[in-house]
Design a protein around this motif. Structure first.
Motif, PDB file in Angstrom:
ATOM      1  N   SER A 157       3.717   5.983  -1.879  1.00  0.00           N
ATOM      2  CA  SER A 157       2.645   5.023  -2.120  1.00  0.00           C
ATOM      3  C   SER A 157       2.750   3.878  -1.138  1.00  0.00           C
ATOM      4  O   SER A 157       1.749   3.427  -0.568  1.00  0.00           O
ATOM      5  CB  SER A 157       2.737   4.479  -3.544  1.00  0.00           C
ATOM      6  OG  SER A 157       2.705   5.531  -4.457  1.00  0.00           O
ATOM      7  N   ALA A 158       3.972   3.402  -0.927  1.00  0.00           N
ATOM      8  CA  ALA A 158       4.177   2.310   0.011  1.00  0.00           C
ATOM      9  C   ALA A 158       3.648   2.699   1.381  1.00  0.00           C
ATOM     10  O   ALA A 158       2.941   1.941   2.048  1.00  0.00           O
ATOM     11  CB  ALA A 158       5.667   1.984   0.095  1.00  0.00           C
ATOM     12  N   LEU A 159       3.974   3.942   1.745  1.00  0.00           N
ATOM     13  CA  LEU A 159       3.554   4.476   3.033  1.00  0.00           C
ATOM     14  C   LEU A 159       2.036   4.588   3.137  1.00  0.00           C
ATOM     15  O   LEU A 159       1.422   4.118   4.095  1.00  0.00           O
ATOM     16  CB  LEU A 159       4.181   5.864   3.126  1.00  0.00           C
ATOM     17  CG  LEU A 159       3.865   6.759   4.264  1.00  0.00           C
ATOM     18  CD1 LEU A 159       4.800   6.372   5.371  1.00  0.00           C
ATOM     19  CD2 LEU A 159       4.127   8.189   3.849  1.00  0.00           C
ATOM     20  N   LEU A 160       1.422   5.196   2.113  1.00  0.00           N
ATOM     21  CA  LEU A 160      -0.016   5.404   2.122  1.00  0.00           C
ATOM     22  C   LEU A 160      -0.762   4.081   2.227  1.00  0.00           C
ATOM     23  O   LEU A 160      -1.771   3.971   2.907  1.00  0.00           O
ATOM     24  CB  LEU A 160      -0.449   6.129   0.834  1.00  0.00           C
ATOM     25  CG  LEU A 160      -0.701   7.631   0.916  1.00  0.00           C
ATOM     26  CD1 LEU A 160       0.530   8.344   1.420  1.00  0.00           C
ATOM     27  CD2 LEU A 160      -1.098   8.177  -0.441  1.00  0.00           C
ATOM     28  N   HIS A 161      -0.236   3.067   1.535  1.00  0.00           N
ATOM     29  CA  HIS A 161      -1.000   1.833   1.397  1.00  0.00           C
ATOM     30  C   HIS A 161      -0.752   0.850   2.526  1.00  0.00           C
ATOM     31  O   HIS A 161      -1.615   0.062   2.864  1.00  0.00           O
ATOM     32  CB  HIS A 161      -0.646   1.151   0.072  1.00  0.00           C
ATOM     33  CG  HIS A 161      -1.234   1.846  -1.094  1.00  0.00           C
ATOM     34  ND1 HIS A 161      -2.246   1.306  -1.838  1.00  0.00           N
ATOM     35  CD2 HIS A 161      -0.983   3.051  -1.621  1.00  0.00           C
ATOM     36  CE1 HIS A 161      -2.579   2.153  -2.791  1.00  0.00           C
ATOM     37  NE2 HIS A 161      -1.821   3.215  -2.688  1.00  0.00           N
TER      38      HIS A 161
ATOM     39  N   LEU B 106      -1.792  -2.294  -8.229  1.00  0.00           N
ATOM     40  CA  LEU B 106      -1.525  -2.462  -6.804  1.00  0.00           C
ATOM     41  C   LEU B 106      -2.487  -1.627  -5.960  1.00  0.00           C
ATOM     42  O   LEU B 106      -2.931  -2.048  -4.885  1.00  0.00           O
ATOM     43  CB  LEU B 106      -0.081  -2.064  -6.488  1.00  0.00           C
ATOM     44  CG  LEU B 106       1.016  -2.949  -7.086  1.00  0.00           C
ATOM     45  CD1 LEU B 106       2.379  -2.439  -6.650  1.00  0.00           C
ATOM     46  CD2 LEU B 106       0.829  -4.392  -6.674  1.00  0.00           C
ATOM     47  N   ALA B 107      -2.825  -0.439  -6.462  1.00  0.00           N
ATOM     48  CA  ALA B 107      -3.727   0.432  -5.709  1.00  0.00           C
ATOM     49  C   ALA B 107      -5.098  -0.207  -5.561  1.00  0.00           C
ATOM     50  O   ALA B 107      -5.666  -0.247  -4.463  1.00  0.00           O
ATOM     51  CB  ALA B 107      -3.848   1.784  -6.406  1.00  0.00           C
ATOM     52  N   PHE B 108      -5.637  -0.722  -6.668  1.00  0.00           N
ATOM     53  CA  PHE B 108      -6.949  -1.365  -6.568  1.00  0.00           C
ATOM     54  C   PHE B 108      -6.866  -2.617  -5.708  1.00  0.00           C
ATOM     55  O   PHE B 108      -7.816  -2.969  -5.011  1.00  0.00           O
ATOM     56  CB  PHE B 108      -7.505  -1.678  -7.958  1.00  0.00           C
ATOM     57  CG  PHE B 108      -8.184  -0.490  -8.578  1.00  0.00           C
ATOM     58  CD1 PHE B 108      -9.390  -0.035  -8.072  1.00  0.00           C
ATOM     59  CD2 PHE B 108      -7.614   0.188  -9.645  1.00  0.00           C
ATOM     60  CE1 PHE B 108     -10.029   1.067  -8.630  1.00  0.00           C
ATOM     61  CE2 PHE B 108      -8.240   1.288 -10.197  1.00  0.00           C
ATOM     62  CZ  PHE B 108      -9.446   1.730  -9.690  1.00  0.00           C
ATOM     63  N   SER B 109      -5.713  -3.263  -5.758  1.00  0.00           N
ATOM     64  CA  SER B 109      -5.520  -4.417  -4.893  1.00  0.00           C
ATOM     65  C   SER B 109      -5.595  -4.001  -3.424  1.00  0.00           C
ATOM     66  O   SER B 109      -6.159  -4.714  -2.592  1.00  0.00           O
ATOM     67  CB  SER B 109      -4.170  -5.066  -5.211  1.00  0.00           C
ATOM     68  OG  SER B 109      -3.682  -5.757  -4.098  1.00  0.00           O
ATOM     69  N   THR B 110      -5.057  -2.808  -3.108  1.00  0.00           N
ATOM     70  CA  THR B 110      -5.144  -2.319  -1.728  1.00  0.00           C
ATOM     71  C   THR B 110      -6.587  -2.092  -1.317  1.00  0.00           C
ATOM     72  O   THR B 110      -6.997  -2.455  -0.211  1.00  0.00           O
ATOM     73  CB  THR B 110      -4.373  -0.999  -1.579  1.00  0.00           C
ATOM     74  OG1 THR B 110      -3.031  -1.217  -1.973  1.00  0.00           O
ATOM     75  CG2 THR B 110      -4.408  -0.513  -0.154  1.00  0.00           C
ATOM     76  N   VAL B 111      -7.348  -1.467  -2.236  1.00  0.00           N
ATOM     77  CA  VAL B 111      -8.761  -1.240  -1.947  1.00  0.00           C
ATOM     78  C   VAL B 111      -9.383  -2.547  -1.471  1.00  0.00           C
ATOM     79  O   VAL B 111     -10.082  -2.607  -0.456  1.00  0.00           O
ATOM     80  CB  VAL B 111      -9.493  -0.730  -3.220  1.00  0.00           C
ATOM     81  CG1 VAL B 111     -10.991  -0.685  -2.983  1.00  0.00           C
ATOM     82  CG2 VAL B 111      -8.957   0.634  -3.620  1.00  0.00           C
ATOM     83  N   SER B 112      -9.074  -3.600  -2.221  1.00  0.00           N
ATOM     84  CA  SER B 112      -9.648  -4.901  -1.912  1.00  0.00           C
ATOM     85  C   SER B 112      -9.084  -5.475  -0.609  1.00  0.00           C
ATOM     86  O   SER B 112      -9.821  -5.899   0.272  1.00  0.00           O
ATOM     87  CB  SER B 112      -9.373  -5.829  -3.093  1.00  0.00           C
ATOM     88  OG  SER B 112      -9.611  -7.156  -2.734  1.00  0.00           O
TER      89      SER B 112
ATOM     90  N   LEU C 226       5.444  -5.017  -2.322  1.00  0.00           N
ATOM     91  CA  LEU C 226       5.016  -4.861  -3.715  1.00  0.00           C
ATOM     92  C   LEU C 226       5.327  -3.462  -4.230  1.00  0.00           C
ATOM     93  O   LEU C 226       5.787  -3.284  -5.360  1.00  0.00           O
ATOM     94  CB  LEU C 226       3.524  -5.163  -3.836  1.00  0.00           C
ATOM     95  CG  LEU C 226       3.141  -6.625  -3.587  1.00  0.00           C
ATOM     96  CD1 LEU C 226       1.624  -6.783  -3.510  1.00  0.00           C
ATOM     97  CD2 LEU C 226       3.703  -7.510  -4.688  1.00  0.00           C
ATOM     98  N   PHE C 227       5.063  -2.462  -3.389  1.00  0.00           N
ATOM     99  CA  PHE C 227       5.313  -1.096  -3.859  1.00  0.00           C
ATOM    100  C   PHE C 227       6.804  -0.791  -3.959  1.00  0.00           C
ATOM    101  O   PHE C 227       7.228  -0.073  -4.868  1.00  0.00           O
ATOM    102  CB  PHE C 227       4.613  -0.075  -2.954  1.00  0.00           C
ATOM    103  CG  PHE C 227       3.244   0.237  -3.416  1.00  0.00           C
ATOM    104  CD1 PHE C 227       3.039   1.002  -4.555  1.00  0.00           C
ATOM    105  CD2 PHE C 227       2.140  -0.250  -2.746  1.00  0.00           C
ATOM    106  CE1 PHE C 227       1.765   1.276  -5.013  1.00  0.00           C
ATOM    107  CE2 PHE C 227       0.863   0.022  -3.185  1.00  0.00           C
ATOM    108  CZ  PHE C 227       0.675   0.782  -4.314  1.00  0.00           C
ATOM    109  N   PHE C 228       7.572  -1.338  -3.043  1.00  0.00           N
ATOM    110  CA  PHE C 228       9.028  -1.186  -3.165  1.00  0.00           C
ATOM    111  C   PHE C 228       9.491  -1.766  -4.502  1.00  0.00           C
ATOM    112  O   PHE C 228      10.290  -1.157  -5.225  1.00  0.00           O
ATOM    113  CB  PHE C 228       9.749  -1.918  -2.025  1.00  0.00           C
ATOM    114  CG  PHE C 228       9.715  -1.197  -0.702  1.00  0.00           C
ATOM    115  CD1 PHE C 228       9.403   0.154  -0.626  1.00  0.00           C
ATOM    116  CD2 PHE C 228      10.026  -1.871   0.474  1.00  0.00           C
ATOM    117  CE1 PHE C 228       9.379   0.806   0.594  1.00  0.00           C
ATOM    118  CE2 PHE C 228      10.007  -1.220   1.700  1.00  0.00           C
ATOM    119  CZ  PHE C 228       9.678   0.121   1.763  1.00  0.00           C
TER     120      PHE C 228
END
Lengths: 488, 500
Positions: free
Chosen positions: B246-250, B309-315, B349-351
């Motif tokens: 996830s950390a990588l993707l985001h 966190l994922a939706f935060s990335t979208v933003s 954050l993902f870590f």
């Protein structure tokens, strides 16, 4: 002489494999396969160095003699057959034992049939006149049908029978077309026909009959009914040849006739009709592949789909030419090169997939998708083969399949032929879907009660080599394209 | 001509990770030491190569690798200012993520497969960074999809497989649209290459409508990975992947590749002037603004930490797009610097989320009351990154927002300023409650009881990476004016971008 050798070497090897004592069959066959590949290589070298070549066998000129002609396209096809031929032979030497073991009769029958099939394929690719094409096509059909019957169960025999009837009807239609053309133009020579043919009722009927005959053999939707059974029931090495080479040979003839010899007598509407059938094949074949429950059936329906692209190419080339003459100059050349690229990349990937399916069957005993669990650990090389071959088949970069799709797509967009562009792209997505469905179970958990047979290394390596070739084709296109331009 | 290493370096950067992956693939899961050595050697080698290229680029070396495939069909890897920016970010964060992943996956099955595809993902990302034309970009863009897919489904559960299907459906469909765009570009302009100032100027005459539609097609193609609303559906679902993925993707790979694609298309394919002239930036800005607000609103409602966190990335990733779509050097600096800053903060954050899940087995925000006492260092890192996301000085995120805001004023687009304000409030609304709960709320569990015998709050391999990235996020803000800060790098690129 070089051209004749590409036909004679496999033919003589076939006879030798048949005539020599049982212990020698496989060895003779393998030696014949290597010699045939060498003769194919010399054809390619000759055409690349000296351009288009033509010989009249025995000094007899047409229409009596047998004229062989090799241009860049022929050379590419002969080379493709050689690459697949060597891999299939290496696979068959292990998968169809001709000495010990229960199935030795299969191996005994395989080698003479397969080598004569190879000779006939090279004859199709090198034939210089329309009647010789007919003879060569018949010589392809008969051993091809016989090879399907190697698997001696009821379904295989029924499938072979259906294949035989379809193929013979196709041959008759083709012969009828050739006869009408001969009456019309007074020549059988492919170049001569191209110079003399004129639009007219007789020509239209001739072209329709001849094309219909070839479409049956190429298994173009909706004339594909015989293919899934025949290709999925035959032994793996045979399926690889049928799907990789035999079907491609028929489609190759359509391309050659429609884009060269018969072009003056054709119209854009006719080409578009052929393209629509091709598009329907892409969609229909893919949907059937998405529903099939057996690996080999998925791969067989995939052939129905992938062959469709070659007919989309006919439409694309004509779109480029507009209502005028097809000249295969600049603009159209992109689509044309893409089509041939696709034919080669598909043949390599498809042969590889069928060989891999054979390995799966040997290991697990059947090819039901639900029973593939745990294969990624047991046969990693074979699963890698399936992934790589699927990658090229789906036209994902970098691979031969991608280069093909790219060339066709650019041509489609250049001619603002958006429908064809959508078919090309959508077909790729469908391919990803059905290949994932076929390969993903291999990464799942293995069933508890499963006895796995060992798979000989040579069987795994030969399949992998073809898949790798399909991928590598995406890295070196210059040579292939410049070879294709010989004799354009 | 003396055969120069310069023509090989871009290929070597991509090859370093590819070879690492190929070497790792056949290892058995128990061969921890060999795999770890390979992993670190690969990541370090890549970092070193990028450093060499960086040095050389400053001294006007030109790095270009070219392979002709078919006529009119070149495969080009080239270093320019923008690609260097992305390459530096990827190679630095990759080293950190590799270390983290080694610690995180210890003892789980299929590690060799994981790290092989992990390396292939790096290779694809570096290829995306260095791609010199659209076609090469596309090749690596698809390769990234295929290399990350096995990572998303790594756990092999039904949920993971379903997420993988969604992921592929979105990204491959996006790839197909992009392919049409790439082919279309080729049909219009021939084999154009990325160059500062744009490459399509020459063919724009009389093709305005076509170019506008083409822009839409290309943006939709890369917009799927950039998670532009409504093409973002895959991102929250792909959360089932392990934390390092996830950390990588985001932060580095997938989402960033999409945003980077937008940067390339606007700055180096169309060029800002042409883009302004065609009027395509306003719709792009609108899409980005919608995404920023929508992502934040959805994030508010999530209780699962990784989903929030994922939706935060979208933003947050759309800040980059918003900056690109706002004309003016300050906005461009904001966009480019956020490419780096968002990576640093989001990876932290993902870590942290991964540490909490791995150490305590907690996934929901409502379970995190008082967790600051149990994992003070992890939560300190989380707090720094969260403050950065909100835009609190002196963390990196503040610098991004400052430049984006100034850029909006400079361009006279005051509505962009309003969007930034609204988004800032929303960011605070979904990040600060977590921080508050962690430090000030009553413990939701008896943390002391759960404490293992170890000295540190969690394994050091997990702790050090998140502290390091948090420190980087902090320093990037504190030392923004120093000559080696991301801001300086972004300003330097922007200067080239707006040079007459």
């Amino acid at each position: 002489m070089t051209l004749a050798l590409a036909v004679l070497v496999p033919l003589v090897s076939a006879i030798a494999a048949f005539a020599l004592p049982r212990g020698w069959t496989a060895r003779t066959g393998m030696a014949g396969a290597l010699l045939t590949a060498a003769s194919a290589a010399s054809v390619v070298a000759l055409v690349a160095a000296e351009g288009e070549r033509e010989v009249a066998l025995g000094g007899w000129e047409a229409p009596l003699g047998i004229a062989l002609r090799a241009d860049g396209l022929s050379a590419v096809m002969v080379a493709m057959a050689a690459a697949i031929g060597v891999a299939v032979s290496a696979h068959a030497a292990r998968s169809l034992p001709s000495r010990g073991g229960a199935g030795w009769r299969q191996g005994q029958a395989f080698w003479p049939l397969w080598l004569s099939l190879w000779a006939a394929l090279n004859a199709v690719f090198l034939a210089g006149d329309a009647f010789n094409v007919y003879v060569a096509l018949e010589l392809v059909t008969l051993p091809a049908v016989a090879l399907v019957t190697l698997e001696r169960d009821r379904e295989a025999l029924a499938a072979a029978m259906r294949y035989l009837i379809a193929a013979l009807l196709g041959s008759m239609a083709y012969l009828l077309g050739v006869a009408l053309l001969y009456g019309d133009t007074g020549t059988l020579d492919l170049v001569g026909i191209g110079q003399r043919v004129e639009p007219g009722v007789a020509t239209t009927v001739a072209v329709a009959a001849l094309t219909a005959g070839l479409l049956v053999k190429a298994a173009l939707f909706p004339l594909h009914f015989w293919l899934p059974g025949a290709h999925s029931r035959a032994p793996a090495a045979v399926s690889a040849v049928l799907s990789g080479l035999v079907v491609t040979a028929a489609a190759y003839l359509v391309l050659r006739l429609w884009l060269y010899a018969l072009a003056p007598a054709l119209t854009l509407a006719a080409a578009e009709a052929l393209g629509v059938l091709g598009a329907a094949a892409v969609v229909w074949g893919s949907l059937q592949a998405l529903r099939a429950g057996r690996l080999k059936l998925v791969v067989a329906y995939s052939t129905v789909a992938q062959i469709g692209y070659l007919f989309v190419v006919v439409a694309l080339v004509w779109e480029g030419a507009g209502s005028g003459q097809v000249g295969l100059v600049s603009g159209e050349a992109t689509a044309w090169q893409g089509g041939i690229y696709h034919a080669v990349a598909h043949a390599l990937a498809k042969a590889s997939l069928f060989l891999a399916a054979g390995n799966v069957i040997l290991c697990v005993g059947n090819d039901r998708l639900s029973g593939l669990g745990g294969l990624s650990a047991r046969l990693p090389l074979t699963v890698a083969t399936m992934v790589l071959a699927g990658h090229s088949l789906a036209g994902l970069p970098p691979s031969g399949g991608f280069t093909a799709k790219w060339l066709m797509l650019v041509a489609a967009i250049e001619h603002a032929a958006w429908w064809w562009a959508i078919i090309l792209v959508a077909g790729g997505l469908l391919t990803v879907a059905y290949m994932l469905r076929a390969v993903m179970p291999a990464f799942g958990r293995a069933p508890a009660t499963q006895n796995a047979a060992p798979v000989p290394r040579a069987m795994e390596v030969s399949a992998f080599a073809l898949a790798l070739a399909a991928i590598l084709l995406g890295f070196r296109g210059e040579e292939l394209v410049s070879l294709l331009e010989v004799g354009m | 001509v003396i055969p120069s290493l310069d023509a090989w370096l871009p290929v070597l950067v991509v090859a370093a990770s590819t070879i690492t992956g190929i070497a790792i693939a056949p290892l058995r899961d128990e061969q921890v030491r060999a795999r770890t050595i390979l992993n670190l050697a690969g990541a370090l080698a890549k970092l070193a190569l990028v450093a060499v290229i960086f040095q050389g680029f400053l001294r006007d070396h030109e790095y270009e690798s070219r392979l002709a495939l078919v006529p009119g069909f070149d495969f080009v890897l080239r270093v320019d200012a923008i690609s260097l920016l992305f390459a530096v970010l990827s190679s630095v964060l990759w080293l950190v993520t590799t270390i983290y992943a080694i610690g995180y996956l210890e003892g789980s099955p299929h590690r060799s497969r994981f790290f092989a595809f992990f390396s292939f993902s790096v290779a694809a990302t570096m290829g995306i960074a260095l791609a010199g034309n659209l076609l090469t970009f596309f090749v690596f863009y698809e390769a990234l999809t295929l290399a990350t897919y096995p990572l998303v489904i790594h756990r092999g559960t039904q949920q993971a497989l379903a997420a993988g299907r969604t992921y592929l459906a979105y990204t491959l469909a996006g790839g197909a649209v992009l392919l049409v765009g790439v082919g279309w570009t080729q049909a219009i302009a021939g084999p154009v290459e990325f160059q500062l100032g744009g490459a399509l100027d020459a063919v724009a005459e009389g093709r305005r409508a076509e170019l506008i539609v083409l822009f839409g097609v290309l943006i939709v193609g890369v917009g799927v990975k950039a998670a532009l609303v409504p093409l973002h559906g895959w991102l929250p679902i792909a959360m089932v992947a392990p934390a390092p993925v996830s950390a990588l993707l985001h932060a580095v790979a997938v989402v960033k590749a999409g945003a980077y694609g937008i940067v390339r298309i606007v700055y180096e394919l169309y060029g800002l002037e042409l883009a302004v002239e065609l009027g395509v930036l306003a719709p792009l800005a609108a899409a980005a603004a919608l995404t920023i607000v929508w992502g934040s609103v959805r994030a508010l409602a999530q209780d699962e930490l990784k989903r929030r966190l994922a939706f935060s990335t979208v933003s947050q990733v759309s800040y980059i797009t918003l900056g690109v779509a706002t004309f003016g050097p300050l906005a461009s600096i904001g966009a480019l610097v956020h490419l780096i800053h968002q990576g640093l903060m989001k990876i932290t954050l993902f870590f942290c989320a991964g540490n909490i899940a791995e150490t305590l087995g907690l996934h929901r925000i409502s379970e995190l009351g008082g967790i600051g006492r149990r994992m003070p260092l992890t939560m300190a890192a989380f707090t720094v990154a969260a403050f950065g996301m909100v835009g609190v000085p002196p963390v990196a995120g503040f610098v991004s927002k400052w430049y984006l805001g100034s850029g909006a004023v400079e361009a006279g687009e005051l509505w962009v300023l309003a969007i930034l304000g609204v988004s800032g409030v929303l960011n605070a609304a979904y990040f600060l409650p977590i921080v508050y709960a962690a430090w000030f709320r009553a413990p939701t569990a008896d943390w002391e009881q759960r404490k293992p015998g170890a000295r540190a709050e969690t394994s050091l391999v997990l702790l050090v990476p998140c502290l390091a990235t948090a420190a980087m996020a902090l320093l990037a803000g504190l030392l923004a004016a120093s000559p080696i800060s991301p801001l300086e790098l972004a300003s330097w690129v922007t200067e080239a971008l707006y040079a007459p």
